[in-house]
Design a protein around this motif. Structure first.
Motif, PDB file in Angstrom:
ATOM      1  N   LYS A 142       0.830  -1.206   0.000  1.00 37.92           N
ATOM      2  CA  LYS A 142       0.000   0.000   0.000  1.00 37.92           C
ATOM      3  C   LYS A 142       0.869   1.263   0.000  1.00 37.92           C
ATOM      4  N   PRO A 143       0.410   2.353  -0.630  1.00 38.53           N
ATOM      5  CA  PRO A 143       1.181   3.603  -0.591  1.00 38.53           C
ATOM      6  C   PRO A 143       1.208   4.226   0.800  1.00 38.53           C
ATOM      7  N   ALA A 144       0.156   3.970   1.583  1.00 43.62           N
ATOM      8  CA  ALA A 144       0.069   4.457   2.960  1.00 43.62           C
ATOM      9  C   ALA A 144      -0.867   3.526   3.723  1.00 43.62           C
ATOM     10  N   VAL A 145      -0.757   3.560   5.057  1.00 40.31           N
ATOM     11  CA  VAL A 145      -1.573   2.668   5.877  1.00 40.31           C
ATOM     12  C   VAL A 145      -2.350   3.484   6.906  1.00 40.31           C
ATOM     13  N   SER A 146      -3.382   2.886   7.462  1.00 47.57           N
ATOM     14  CA  SER A 146      -4.188   3.544   8.487  1.00 47.57           C
ATOM     15  C   SER A 146      -3.961   2.877   9.831  1.00 47.57           C
ATOM     16  N   LEU A 147      -4.329   3.567  10.902  1.00 49.34           N
ATOM     17  CA  LEU A 147      -4.253   2.964  12.230  1.00 49.34           C
ATOM     18  C   LEU A 147      -5.186   1.771  12.341  1.00 49.34           C
ATOM     19  N   GLN A 148      -6.307   1.841  11.640  1.00 48.46           N
ATOM     20  CA  GLN A 148      -7.231   0.709  11.639  1.00 48.46           C
ATOM     21  C   GLN A 148      -6.566  -0.521  11.022  1.00 48.46           C
ATOM     22  N   ASP A 149      -5.874  -0.320   9.895  1.00 51.29           N
ATOM     23  CA  ASP A 149      -5.134  -1.423   9.271  1.00 51.29           C
ATOM     24  C   ASP A 149      -4.139  -2.026  10.257  1.00 51.29           C
ATOM     25  N   LEU A 150      -3.397  -1.142  10.932  1.00 53.32           N
ATOM     26  CA  LEU A 150      -2.340  -1.594  11.828  1.00 53.32           C
ATOM     27  C   LEU A 150      -2.894  -2.295  13.065  1.00 53.32           C
ATOM     28  N   SER A 151      -4.039  -1.826  13.549  1.00 53.41           N
ATOM     29  CA  SER A 151      -4.609  -2.400  14.773  1.00 53.41           C
ATOM     30  C   SER A 151      -5.050  -3.843  14.584  1.00 53.41           C
ATOM     31  N   GLU A 152      -5.157  -4.265  13.339  1.00 51.86           N
ATOM     32  CA  GLU A 152      -5.563  -5.643  13.044  1.00 51.86           C
ATOM     33  C   GLU A 152      -4.364  -6.590  13.006  1.00 51.86           C
ATOM     34  N   LEU A 180       1.610   4.830  21.681  1.00 48.90           N
ATOM     35  CA  LEU A 180       0.332   4.166  21.977  1.00 48.90           C
ATOM     36  C   LEU A 180      -0.826   5.162  22.002  1.00 48.90           C
ATOM     37  N   ASN A 181      -0.524   6.407  22.325  1.00 50.50           N
ATOM     38  CA  ASN A 181      -1.584   7.423  22.377  1.00 50.50           C
ATOM     39  C   ASN A 181      -2.193   7.687  21.000  1.00 50.50           C
ATOM     40  N   TYR A 182      -1.457   7.405  19.939  1.00 52.10           N
ATOM     41  CA  TYR A 182      -2.038   7.520  18.600  1.00 52.10           C
ATOM     42  C   TYR A 182      -3.284   6.636  18.497  1.00 52.10           C
ATOM     43  N   PHE A 183      -3.191   5.416  19.010  1.00 51.02           N
ATOM     44  CA  PHE A 183      -4.310   4.481  18.936  1.00 51.02           C
ATOM     45  C   PHE A 183      -5.419   4.882  19.915  1.00 51.02           C
ATOM     46  N   ASN A 232      -9.502   5.705  19.350  1.00 56.32           N
ATOM     47  CA  ASN A 232     -10.359   4.680  19.962  1.00 56.32           C
ATOM     48  C   ASN A 232     -10.067   3.282  19.414  1.00 56.32           C
ATOM     49  N   LEU A 233      -8.780   2.997  19.242  1.00 55.86           N
ATOM     50  CA  LEU A 233      -8.350   1.691  18.767  1.00 55.86           C
ATOM     51  C   LEU A 233      -7.430   1.046  19.801  1.00 55.86           C
ATOM     52  N   GLN A 234      -7.347  -0.256  19.770  1.00 52.16           N
ATOM     53  CA  GLN A 234      -6.504  -0.999  20.699  1.00 52.16           C
ATOM     54  C   GLN A 234      -5.520  -1.845  19.902  1.00 52.16           C
ATOM     55  N   PRO A 235      -4.223  -1.503  19.912  1.00 50.46           N
ATOM     56  CA  PRO A 235      -3.266  -2.316  19.156  1.00 50.46           C
ATOM     57  C   PRO A 235      -3.038  -3.670  19.832  1.00 50.46           C
ATOM     58  N   LYS A 236      -2.660  -4.658  19.039  1.00 52.68           N
ATOM     59  CA  LYS A 236      -2.368  -5.990  19.562  1.00 52.68           C
ATOM     60  C   LYS A 236      -0.893  -6.054  19.949  1.00 52.68           C
ATOM     61  N   LEU A 237      -0.593  -5.473  21.084  1.00 54.87           N
ATOM     62  CA  LEU A 237       0.795  -5.343  21.515  1.00 54.87           C
ATOM     63  C   LEU A 237       1.326  -6.695  22.004  1.00 54.87           C
ATOM     64  N   GLY A 273       5.646  -8.522  13.784  1.00 54.02           N
ATOM     65  CA  GLY A 273       4.627  -7.483  13.860  1.00 54.02           C
ATOM     66  C   GLY A 273       5.124  -6.191  13.249  1.00 54.02           C
ATOM     67  N   PHE A 274       4.267  -5.177  13.260  1.00 53.47           N
ATOM     68  CA  PHE A 274       4.637  -3.843  12.772  1.00 53.47           C
ATOM     69  C   PHE A 274       5.125  -3.006  13.950  1.00 53.47           C
ATOM     70  N   SER A 275       5.677  -1.833  13.640  1.00 52.53           N
ATOM     71  CA  SER A 275       5.980  -0.850  14.670  1.00 52.53           C
ATOM     72  C   SER A 275       5.695   0.543  14.119  1.00 52.53           C
ATOM     73  N   ILE A 276       5.507   1.493  15.006  1.00 52.50           N
ATOM     74  CA  ILE A 276       5.396   2.895  14.610  1.00 52.50           C
ATOM     75  C   ILE A 276       6.605   3.632  15.174  1.00 52.50           C
ATOM     76  N   LEU A 277       7.295   4.348  14.305  1.00 52.00           N
ATOM     77  CA  LEU A 277       8.494   5.079  14.699  1.00 52.00           C
ATOM     78  C   LEU A 277       8.437   6.484  14.104  1.00 52.00           C
ATOM     79  N   HIS A 278       9.408   7.306  14.480  1.00 56.75           N
ATOM     80  CA  HIS A 278       9.498   8.670  13.950  1.00 56.75           C
ATOM     81  C   HIS A 278      10.806   8.877  13.190  1.00 56.75           C
ATOM     82  N   PHE A 279      11.896   8.402  13.770  1.00 56.27           N
ATOM     83  CA  PHE A 279      13.195   8.493  13.123  1.00 56.27           C
ATOM     84  C   PHE A 279      13.408   7.274  12.248  1.00 56.27           C
ATOM     85  N   ARG A 280      13.979   7.480  11.058  1.00 59.65           N
ATOM     86  CA  ARG A 280      14.181   6.387  10.103  1.00 59.65           C
ATOM     87  C   ARG A 280      15.665   6.110   9.915  1.00 59.65           C
ATOM     88  N   ASN A 281      16.050   4.863  10.086  1.00 59.30           N
ATOM     89  CA  ASN A 281      17.388   4.434   9.706  1.00 59.30           C
ATOM     90  C   ASN A 281      17.434   4.377   8.184  1.00 59.30           C
TER      91      ASN A 281
END
Length: 321
Positions: A184-194, A210-213, A217-222, A241-249
């Motif tokens: 996908k060109p981009a993903v949603s939090l809903q996609d990720l929460s699954e 985690l506050n993004y979710f 009103n979503l609950q990630p499968k941590l 699994g996936f992760s959400i980050l800000h800085f990119r290697n």
């Protein structure tokens, strides 16, 4: 008003040492000369600069703290002016204590310091790589001269601290190359929460992500937390699994060579801000060193070289600051 450079310097030194005797020793003058200067300043201002406690030394009054911040700026400007008039090149030397958020320290600091060392060979560095909260505390304690980190609302409420916000940063999803969402060109939090989630969980960062979710009103499968950014990349690369980050290697592979992809997030998310942090009343003897570091830091963070470390935001999303 009869305020002299000498009086301000004596006041600054007395405030730094919280003691008339130690200030006199550093200034190579008598204690009575320091006391006289402080008394004259208090007469001119019309208020006390210090609370004098024989057993505890000197304690700045609230008005004294305000004068100290202004005095530091005045002393620095006078020193710079005198050097310019005399044609003397300011010699930048000694140790500078630099704090940097642990994730990007190995990428940002080497080019900045290499450039500084080429121009100021007598300048040395003591580097502290840590989390946001610890860096902020070390700066307030006077153990660091300058910090490069993320901005936090909690820290910015502290008095006597300057924050120069340089760049807003878009969060992104880190995925294994064979993850179904990777096409996908981009993903949603809903996609990720699954899917199952790997969390980078050092102080402040984990709860921020985690506050993004929570906001959506979503609950990630941590399923896994790690305090190592390389660990997070490896776990994701292994397909855990996936992760959400800000800085990119800039590398698109994990330590073991697993391929990774970075995807913008469609949702409207709060953007952390890359920030240069200093103390307002840092002793003026260090101000020139701090100034040249901040200047080089600012130039690097606004250069095209920085773009490789971040993901461009999804153009359809308007991000909240």
């Amino acid at each position: 008003m009869n305020i002299t450079f000498k009086y301000l310097k004596y006041f600054y030194c007395a405030a730094e040492h919280a003691n008339f005797s130690r200030a006199a020793e550093q200034l190579h003058v008598s204690v009575s000369a320091v006391v006289f200067a402080i008394n004259r300043l208090e007469e001119e201002f019309g208020f006390d600069l210090f609370i004098r406690q024989p057993s505890k030394g000197l304690i700045l009054t609230s008005s004294g703290k305000q004068v100290l911040q202004r005095a530091a700026n005045v002393l620095q400007e006078i020193d710079l002016l005198s050097r310019e008039i005399s044609g003397v090149q300011m010699e930048i030397k000694g140790e500078l204590c630099v704090g940097c958020f642990v994730n990007f320290a190995p990428y940002f600091l080497p080019p900045i310091i290499t450039d500084l060392k080429a121009k100021y060979p007598l300048l040395s560095f003591n580097i502290c790589e840590d989390n946001i909260v610890n860096l902020d505390n070390l700066l307030i304690q006077g153990k660091l001269d300058v910090v490069l980190s993320y901005h936090t609302v909690e820290a910015s409420n502290r008095a006597g601290v300057d924050y120069e916000m340089v760049k807003s940063i878009s969060p992104y999803a880190l995925l294994a190359a064979d993850n179904p969402l990777a096409s996908k060109p981009a993903v949603s939090l809903q996609d990720l929460s699954e899917q199952e989630m790997v969390l980078f969980d050092i102080t402040y960062s984990g709860s921020y992500i985690l506050n993004y979710f929570r906001t959506a009103n979503l609950q990630p499968k941590l399923i896994l937390k790690s305090r190592s950014i390389d660990g997070v990349r490896e776990y994701v690369g292994q397909g855990l699994g996936f992760s959400i980050l800000h800085f990119r290697n800039p590398s698109n592979t994990s330590i073991s060579g697993k391929k990774l992809v970075c995807k913008p997030i469609i949702d409207k998310l709060k953007q952390p801000r890359l920030t240069i942090i200093t103390l307002k009343n840092k002793r003026f003897e260090n101000s020139a060193k701090i100034a040249v570091f901040v200047d080089h830091c600012r130039k690097f963070l606004n250069s095209p070289d920085i773009d490789q470390y971040f993901i461009s935001p999804n153009p359809t999303a308007t991000h909240n600051e």
